[in-house]
Scaffold this active site. Structure first.
Site, PDB file in Angstrom:
ATOM      1  N   GLU A 179       3.316  38.020  -7.025  1.00 20.91           N
ATOM      2  CA  GLU A 179       3.947  36.601  -6.557  1.00 20.91           C
ATOM      3  C   GLU A 179       5.341  37.019  -8.014  1.00 20.91           C
ATOM      4  O   GLU A 179       4.570  36.843  -9.117  1.00 20.91           O
ATOM      5  CB  GLU A 179       3.029  35.110  -7.511  1.00 20.91           C
ATOM      6  CG  GLU A 179       1.942  35.105  -6.377  1.00 20.91           C
ATOM      7  CD  GLU A 179       2.052  34.416  -4.583  1.00 20.91           C
ATOM      8  OE1 GLU A 179       3.151  33.816  -4.995  1.00 20.91           O
ATOM      9  OE2 GLU A 179       1.929  34.704  -4.395  1.00 20.91           O
ATOM     10  N   CYS A 190       6.411  28.812 -12.561  1.00 17.34           N
ATOM     11  CA  CYS A 190       7.532  30.052 -11.708  1.00 17.34           C
ATOM     12  C   CYS A 190       7.852  29.217 -10.922  1.00 17.34           C
ATOM     13  O   CYS A 190       8.846  29.150  -9.952  1.00 17.34           O
ATOM     14  CB  CYS A 190       5.961  30.497 -10.831  1.00 17.34           C
ATOM     15  SG  CYS A 190       4.932  30.352 -10.422  1.00 17.34           S
TER      16      CYS A 190
HETATM   17  P1  NAP Z   1       6.368  40.314 -16.452  1.00 19.94           P
HETATM   18  O1  NAP Z   1       6.979  40.634 -17.454  1.00 19.94           O
HETATM   19  O2  NAP Z   1       6.862  41.301 -15.501  1.00 19.94           O
HETATM   20  O3  NAP Z   1       4.339  40.663 -16.437  1.00 19.94           O
HETATM   21  C1  NAP Z   1       3.560  40.618 -15.746  1.00 19.94           C
HETATM   22  C2  NAP Z   1       2.638  41.192 -16.141  1.00 19.94           C
HETATM   23  O4  NAP Z   1       2.345  42.097 -15.783  1.00 19.94           O
HETATM   24  C3  NAP Z   1       2.215  41.377 -17.385  1.00 19.94           C
HETATM   25  O5  NAP Z   1       0.343  40.795 -17.065  1.00 19.94           O
HETATM   26  C4  NAP Z   1       2.186  41.737 -17.708  1.00 19.94           C
HETATM   27  O6  NAP Z   1       1.537  42.853 -18.894  1.00 19.94           O
HETATM   28  C5  NAP Z   1       2.116  42.444 -16.837  1.00 19.94           C
HETATM   29  N1  NAP Z   1       2.581  44.493 -16.800  1.00 19.94           N
HETATM   30  C6  NAP Z   1       4.025  44.596 -17.163  1.00 19.94           C
HETATM   31  N2  NAP Z   1       3.856  46.150 -17.397  1.00 19.94           N
HETATM   32  C7  NAP Z   1       3.084  46.722 -16.621  1.00 19.94           C
HETATM   33  C8  NAP Z   1       2.418  47.751 -16.565  1.00 19.94           C
HETATM   34  N3  NAP Z   1       2.885  49.099 -16.083  1.00 19.94           N
HETATM   35  N4  NAP Z   1       1.154  47.916 -15.747  1.00 19.94           N
HETATM   36  C9  NAP Z   1       0.322  47.099 -15.398  1.00 19.94           C
HETATM   37  N5  NAP Z   1       0.716  45.783 -15.900  1.00 19.94           N
HETATM   38  C10 NAP Z   1       1.708  45.903 -16.071  1.00 19.94           C
HETATM   39  O7  NAP Z   1       6.045  38.788 -16.088  1.00 19.94           O
HETATM   40  P2  NAP Z   1       5.961  37.269 -17.284  1.00 19.94           P
HETATM   41  O8  NAP Z   1       6.976  37.719 -18.448  1.00 19.94           O
HETATM   42  O9  NAP Z   1       4.563  37.457 -17.994  1.00 19.94           O
HETATM   43  O10 NAP Z   1       5.956  36.592 -16.311  1.00 19.94           O
HETATM   44  C11 NAP Z   1       7.287  35.745 -16.341  1.00 19.94           C
HETATM   45  C12 NAP Z   1       7.384  36.013 -15.345  1.00 19.94           C
HETATM   46  O11 NAP Z   1       6.671  35.340 -14.200  1.00 19.94           O
HETATM   47  C13 NAP Z   1       8.762  34.624 -14.526  1.00 19.94           C
HETATM   48  O12 NAP Z   1       9.998  35.598 -13.939  1.00 19.94           O
HETATM   49  C14 NAP Z   1       7.933  33.975 -13.594  1.00 19.94           C
HETATM   50  O13 NAP Z   1       8.962  33.370 -12.569  1.00 19.94           O
HETATM   51  C15 NAP Z   1       6.812  34.993 -13.118  1.00 19.94           C
HETATM   52  N6  NAP Z   1       6.011  34.087 -12.534  1.00 19.94           N
HETATM   53  C16 NAP Z   1       5.481  33.974 -10.877  1.00 19.94           C
HETATM   54  C17 NAP Z   1       4.628  32.457 -10.470  1.00 19.94           C
HETATM   55  C18 NAP Z   1       4.959  32.587  -9.611  1.00 19.94           C
HETATM   56  O14 NAP Z   1       2.935  32.757  -9.263  1.00 19.94           O
HETATM   57  N7  NAP Z   1       5.465  33.821  -8.189  1.00 19.94           N
HETATM   58  C19 NAP Z   1       4.210  32.677 -10.998  1.00 19.94           C
HETATM   59  C20 NAP Z   1       4.054  33.089 -12.812  1.00 19.94           C
HETATM   60  C21 NAP Z   1       5.135  33.391 -13.263  1.00 19.94           C
HETATM   61  P3  NAP Z   1       2.015  42.775 -20.617  1.00 19.94           P
HETATM   62  O15 NAP Z   1       1.959  41.142 -21.123  1.00 19.94           O
HETATM   63  O16 NAP Z   1       0.901  43.103 -21.041  1.00 19.94           O
HETATM   64  O17 NAP Z   1       3.570  43.555 -20.445  1.00 19.94           O
END
Ligand code: NAP
Length: 691
Positions: free
Chosen positions: A255, A294
């Protein structure tokens, strides 16, 4: 400084080293550190598979559902603590409600699904299929919990809901979970997991938590595991390419970012109620959770002749939003989740400025109540205008994950549909219109690019749950850029964690395996009418074959008069030339009614409390006067029915104090040639022995 703990293999464990500093988003104060350094991620996955999985898979769906319900009730007792922590993420009370109580609501909703399932460790999926002319060979499908672990990597914006909406589903399905919330807000997830673990409601190994980096966790996934990811497309894509995921064909449900849209129908003018509905919906979407959703509205499409009026109304609505300390009751919009997010949103808005201009708000200043704009991660709502939406690619590609949206004009509905698709796949799109033909065209033609479409008008505005709210009963997810994933969705969601297996064999064998009676399987005659048996005493396959009843023309006439159904086929004087029938034919409902007369044999009080309805009813052969009908009546399926929880005495309804279950019966209506003229599945409520 408080060090967040990881819950691993039954213990709360601290990671090594300095860890990542975590801050209060409102005051900027440091509140905790997080580290997963030195943790054995392989051991976590082994533990989940070895300890959590067997414990959950041996429970039935009802037991798991009741477990979720108990967990939801337990967490509800700790709301105050969760709200207190949640304010530190910059969330207002309304934002926190969505996160915390929305998440708990999700547990309740999934718990309720148990009522639709047998009390088994597996699901029978879909209809049975007869595969042999002589009715001795058939097929069906079963679904069993996978033997692995569900790994959830979540975004930062909903630290509670993000976890609960996912674990509710895998726990109901019978799989354990490892949850890795985004580090920046993981202190709130940790607070909730501490309560979950302390409650001892989940079996050991059912839930583990990582606060901090996921290390090499994904390198240890195996073929029975499931990975879900919520976050940015860039991270998602990187993780999806993990070798262990590709090599083992591990389902990876993604997602990701989504450029969601809202369209104002060409029919709506400022005089219509839909005008205000449209403006309010946008304001809510831009400001709730400070736009960190999101599903938030990122693109606003408006007929070109109304764009100025919409701009004016929107600016006025946004100007009413009180921004500041979420603890202040007047405040309607809190802060972003932290300074890093504020920088990130600014960077994204600057990208959008390549083809749009700011028409409301500022990147550098924001008026606040009871808060410091330097220390807290506050951000002004920003409305952008893009006059040439077909030429501008940024508005359809760049997601600023904050209170940011772009207004764009369109010429006609075809253009609006084409523009909505320029997001290349979104979670949700809303059209505000009171014109059903506009709604229909938009829905059918735009649906390929949106996971959900909300058609909003005055008829549903009051009860509307919101453009941005994914509901547990419906699937959440979207195609293309939105990740191509699918989650929740009632039983549809649960099935992501189950293996579907086609099952072939004789009806009797399959009845024995799945414990649901299959047509043409051997029945069990016990010499006792099944209506005399209590719920526990009934066996699947308990069967009676009734006496015969001859159908007469007078019966049909009388039923026609009694019911008022004088359809020509039931009238003996009809000329049947060119019809489907040879002569006067009995009403199907008449045959169903005499079926009840034949299989209900007792006027004594018995354990059957009431007739609950009919699931399926098919009339397969016409019944003419002179036919001799008898009934084969078989216990098909049993569903436990838990007592309702009565919180207030006035909620008590007659019968709430009776312990009972639901029993489904197969009713076969058979004529003198031994052919089946009709089939039904009826439902009854049956008392249990324990009262
Ligand atoms: P993100 O930076 O992509 O991080 C998402 C998750 O991935 C976090 O738990 C992050 O952990 C983890 N992660 C990052 N690098 C990783 C790696 N190398 N190995 C394993 N896990 C890793 O996104 P975010 O900033 O938290 O969230 C914002 C984004 O999420 C927005 O773009 C939004 O659109 C999207 N979103 C989408 C939905 C949906 O249902 N489509 C829902 C909510 C949010 P760390 O925090 O430890 O880096």
């Amino acid at each position: 400084m408080y060090r967040l703990q990881n819950y691993i293999a039954g213990e709360w464990v601290n990671g090594a080293g300095d860890g990542q500093n975590l801050f209060n988003a409102v005051t900027g104060e440091e509140i905790a550190t997080a580290s997963t350094k030195g943790l054995d991620f392989k051991a976590m996955t082994d533990y989940a598979r070895r300890v959590g999985n067997p414990a959950l898979r041996k429970m039935t769906f009802h037991e798991r559902g009741n477990m979720l319900k108990a967990l939801a009730m337990h967490l509800r007792k700790h709301l105050d603590e969760f709200y207190k922590v949640s304010y530190q993420t910059g969330a207002t009370k309304a934002d926190s409600w969505v996160d915390i109580e929305g998440g708990i609501g999700n547990l309740f909703s999934n718990a309720s699904l148990r009522r639709r399932l047998s009390n088994e460790t597996f699901i029978v999926d879909g209809e049975s299929i007869n595969l042999g002319k002589n009715n001795t060979f058939m097929g069906t499908h079963i679904m069993v919990p996978k033997e692995g672990v569900a790994i959830h990597i979540n975004a930062f914006n909903f630290p509670v809901w993000g976890m609960l909406e996912k674990i509710a589903v895998n726990l109901l399905a019978g799989m354990p979970a490892i949850v890795k919330p985004a580090t920046i807000t993981s202190y709130l997830t940790e607070a909730v997991v501490k309560e979950i673990i302390a409650s001892k409601i989940l079996p050991e190994g059912a839930l583990q938590l990582i606060c901090g980096s996921a290390g090499d966790l994904l390198n240890h996934v195996m073929s029975q595991d499931v990975v879900t990811f919520t976050g940015s497309a860039i991270t998602g894509l990187m993780l999806k390419k993990t070798n262990a995921i590709l090599e083992n064909n591990v389902p990876f449900n993604m997602e990701a970012d989504s450029l969601n849209s809202i369209v104002l129908g060409e029919d709506v003018t400022p005089e219509n109620p839909e005008w205000d509905i449209f403006i309010k919906e946008i304001r809510r979407e831009m400001t709730l959770k400070c736009g960190q959703r999101c599903t938030g509205v990122r693109r606003i499409f408006v007929p070109e002749n109304k764009i100025e009026a919409v701009e004016k109304s929107l600016k006025a609505a946004l100007a009413q939003t009180v921004i500041g300390n979420p603890l202040n009751e007047k405040v309607r919009m809190g802060s972003l989740a932290g300074e890093s997010q504020r920088e990130e949103v600014k960077t994204q808005v600057k990208k959008l400025l390549a083809s749009s201009q700011i028409i409301y708000g500022s990147l550098d200043s924001v008026q606040l109540v009871d808060a410091d704009a330097v220390k807290g991660a506050f951000f002004s709502p920003i409305l952008l205008m893009n006059d040439k939406p077909f030429e501008a690619k940024e508005a359809h590609e760049v997601e600023a994950f904050g209170p940011v949206s772009t207004l764009m004009p369109y010429k006609n509905l075809d253009d609006a549909i084409a523009l909505s698709k320029m997001g290349k796949g979104s979670l949700v799109s809303t059209i505000v219109t009171a014109d059903y033909s506009i709604a229909k065209k938009y829905v059918i033609e735009a649906a390929t690019h949106h996971g959900r479409i909300l058609v909003l008008n005055n008829e549903c505005a009051k009860e509307n749950t919101g453009h941005g709210s994914p509901l547990p009963m419906l699937t959440h997810g979207g195609p293309g850029r939105a990740g191509g994933g699918e989650e929740m969705g009632g039983l549809r969601g649960v099935k992501h964690y189950l293996q579907r297996t086609a099952l072939q064999g004789s009806p009797t064998t399959i009845t024995e395996v799945v414990n649901v009676y299959q047509q043409y399987a051997n029945g069990k005659s016990t010499g006792k009418h099944p209506f005399e048996k209590h719920f526990e005493e009934l066996q699947i396959g308990d069967q009676i074959v009734t006496e015969k009843r001859t159908i007469t023309s007078e019966d049909i006439d009388r039923f026609a008069d009694l019911s008022g159904d004088h359809f020509y086929a039931h009238i003996k004087t009809t000329d049947f030339t060119g019809t489907m029938f040879e002569q006067q034919v009995a009403h199907g409902y008449f045959i169903m009614s005499i079926a009840a007369g034949l299989f209900v044999d007792s006027y004594e009080l018995n354990p059957v409390l009431l007739n609950y309805g009919i699931d399926e009813l098919r009339f397969t052969k016409p019944v003419y006067p002179g036919a001799e009908i008898h009934i084969r009546f078989t216990c098909k399926e049993k569903l436990p029915n838990d007592k309702r929880v009565i919180e207030k005495p006035e909620d008590f309804k007659r019968g709430d104090d009776i312990e009972k279950g639901i029993v489904k019966w197969l009713v076969e209506m058979i004529d003198e040639t031994n052919e089946i003229t009709g089939v039904a599945t009826i439902l009854t409520m049956v008392k249990t022995l324990k009262q």
